[in-house]
Design a protein around this motif. Sequence first.
Motif, PDB file in Angstrom:
ATOM      1  N   ASP A 128       0.850  -1.194   0.000  1.00  0.00           N
ATOM      2  CA  ASP A 128       0.000   0.000   0.000  1.00  0.00           C
ATOM      3  C   ASP A 128       0.886   1.244   0.000  1.00  0.00           C
ATOM      4  O   ASP A 128       1.797   1.372   0.827  1.00  0.00           O
ATOM      5  N   PRO A 129       0.636   2.199  -0.887  1.00  0.00           N
ATOM      6  CA  PRO A 129       1.496   3.398  -0.953  1.00  0.00           C
ATOM      7  C   PRO A 129       1.322   4.333   0.243  1.00  0.00           C
ATOM      8  O   PRO A 129       2.210   5.144   0.530  1.00  0.00           O
ATOM      9  N   SER A 130       0.211   4.228   0.936  1.00  0.00           N
ATOM     10  CA  SER A 130      -0.038   5.126   2.064  1.00  0.00           C
ATOM     11  C   SER A 130       0.519   4.519   3.346  1.00  0.00           C
ATOM     12  O   SER A 130       0.228   3.366   3.685  1.00  0.00           O
ATOM     13  N   VAL A 131       1.316   5.321   4.064  1.00  0.00           N
ATOM     14  CA  VAL A 131       1.891   4.839   5.320  1.00  0.00           C
ATOM     15  C   VAL A 131       0.799   4.633   6.361  1.00  0.00           C
ATOM     16  O   VAL A 131       0.831   3.675   7.147  1.00  0.00           O
ATOM     17  N   ASN A 132      -0.180   5.516   6.381  1.00  0.00           N
ATOM     18  CA  ASN A 132      -1.276   5.367   7.341  1.00  0.00           C
ATOM     19  C   ASN A 132      -2.040   4.061   7.098  1.00  0.00           C
ATOM     20  O   ASN A 132      -2.419   3.363   8.045  1.00  0.00           O
ATOM     21  N   ASN A 133      -2.268   3.755   5.824  1.00  0.00           N
ATOM     22  CA  ASN A 133      -2.946   2.489   5.520  1.00  0.00           C
ATOM     23  C   ASN A 133      -2.093   1.289   5.937  1.00  0.00           C
ATOM     24  O   ASN A 133      -2.618   0.272   6.396  1.00  0.00           O
ATOM     25  N   GLN A 134      -0.786   1.416   5.794  1.00  0.00           N
ATOM     26  CA  GLN A 134       0.092   0.321   6.204  1.00  0.00           C
ATOM     27  C   GLN A 134      -0.009   0.072   7.709  1.00  0.00           C
ATOM     28  O   GLN A 134      -0.032  -1.078   8.166  1.00  0.00           O
ATOM     29  N   ILE A 135      -0.089   1.169   8.473  1.00  0.00           N
ATOM     30  CA  ILE A 135      -0.224   1.011   9.929  1.00  0.00           C
ATOM     31  C   ILE A 135      -1.553   0.351  10.277  1.00  0.00           C
ATOM     32  O   ILE A 135      -1.628  -0.543  11.135  1.00  0.00           O
ATOM     33  N   GLU A 136      -2.615   0.770   9.602  1.00  0.00           N
ATOM     34  CA  GLU A 136      -3.932   0.194   9.863  1.00  0.00           C
ATOM     35  C   GLU A 136      -3.969  -1.288   9.455  1.00  0.00           C
ATOM     36  O   GLU A 136      -4.546  -2.125  10.162  1.00  0.00           O
TER      37      GLU A 136
END
Length: 398
Positions: free
Chosen positions: A36-44
Motif C-alpha cells: 500500500d502506498p499510504s503509510v497510514n494504511n500500512q499502519i492500519e
Amino acid sequence: MLLMLVSLLCCVPASKGCLQCDRRIRLLHEDFILSDPSVNNQIELKKICDYAYVTYRETSQKRKGVIDPTTLYRARTEYQSEFDRFLKTQHTGSITFEATQIMEKGRKILEKHLDAFIHDGLCPNKCGLLNRRVMDCISCRYKIYICPSPTGQQDCGEYPVQAEEGGQAVLNCFLPWHRLLLGTPEYHYSWAPGEPGTKTLAESDLKALVVTADSSVVLNQLHLDEQGTYRCSLQGRNGTNFYQVTFLLTVTRLPAQTHRHFITLPSPPPGDNYSPFQTTEDLLVPVIAVVSALSVAASMGLTVVLGTVPPSWKQCELLKYKTPQNDDDSVESCEAAKEEEHTEHDRGWKIKFDVRVHIRSAGQTVYGRSAFDVVSPVEIRGEVALAPPPSQLLSINK
C-alpha cells in the motif's frame, strides 16, 4: 516513517496461531501491507493483521491447540488461493475493510480444517496407545501428543481363526493409525500350543515366534499340533506396548481318504503259448508282417495300373510341324485336335490326329494328318506334314 513501520513488522511479537505458523502465510501478509502506498494504511493494515493472528490463536486453542502437517498444508493452500483471488480483484471500497474480510475468511478456513482434524484425525486409535508428532499452534514448534487408549488398556480383543490341516492361515494385526506412531515400532508375534480358549494364559506360557516390521505373518502347511493361541503386540524399541491383539487358531482335521486297492492278475502258467495273457510283443510281430506284405502288394498294383494309363495330351498348337512352302511357318491358331486311335509303341505312345491349323505366311487353311510318338504327358515328338485340304475346306485370303 516507512523504516519505522518495517521495524514494527519485524520486532513486534504477534500472537501466533496455526495458520501463520506457515512461513508463506506470514510473508504473504507482510507483502500485502507494504504494497500500500499510504503509510497510514500500512499502519492500519498491520493492526488488522495482528488482530487476525489473535483470532487464529483463540480458534486453535478451542480445538486442542495443535495441528498436524497435513491439516496445516490443506488450510494454508486454501487460504492462499483465496488471498491470491483477493489481490487480483479491483477494490472500490476501503482497503482496510477488504483486508478485515479476507483475514476473517482465513480464520473460518482454519476453523473448518481444525474441526475435521480434531474430530477424526487427532486420535484415531479406538483401542491402544498412540504417541504422535503434532505442531503446537502457540509456539509453532513440533511436540509429542499422547492419545491414550479409549478402553484404558492396550489389549484390543480376541479374534477366532479357522484353517484346515495342510492349509494356511494369515494373521494380520495392522490398523491405519499405526503409521502415525513415533519411531519405528515392531510387531512381536508369540504363541501357546493347545486348544485355544480353554484356559487363561500367562505371559510365561507364550513362546516367541517372530519379530518383524511387517504386520502380518502367514502360516503354511498347518498341522494339528500348530493350533493354539497366537498373540500380536506392537512395541517400541524401548519396550512400550502400544497395541495388542490375540488370534485363536483352530486347525480342523481333513476327512479320511479312501485308498484304492489295485487287483493284480495272475501270471499265465509256464509253457502256455496260447494263453490270452500272452505278451504284447509276441502278438505284434505277425500283425506287422501282414500289414507290410499288404502295403507292398498295393504299391505294385498301383504301379501296374498307372503304367497302362495313356498320358494326357497337349494342345495341338504346341506341335512341331513343317510345310512344303516354308519350314519356318508358325501356327496362327488351332481349331481342333481329335484322337483317332492310339497304340502302345516301344518308345511310348503312337497317336493319330486330325489337325486343322492356319498358316500365317500362306494365308490359307490347310489340313494335316500325321502320327506322333508321345514319350510323356508333357513332351510330344513328331512332325505334321501339312497339305491343302479338300476344295470345300480351302479358303484363300486375298
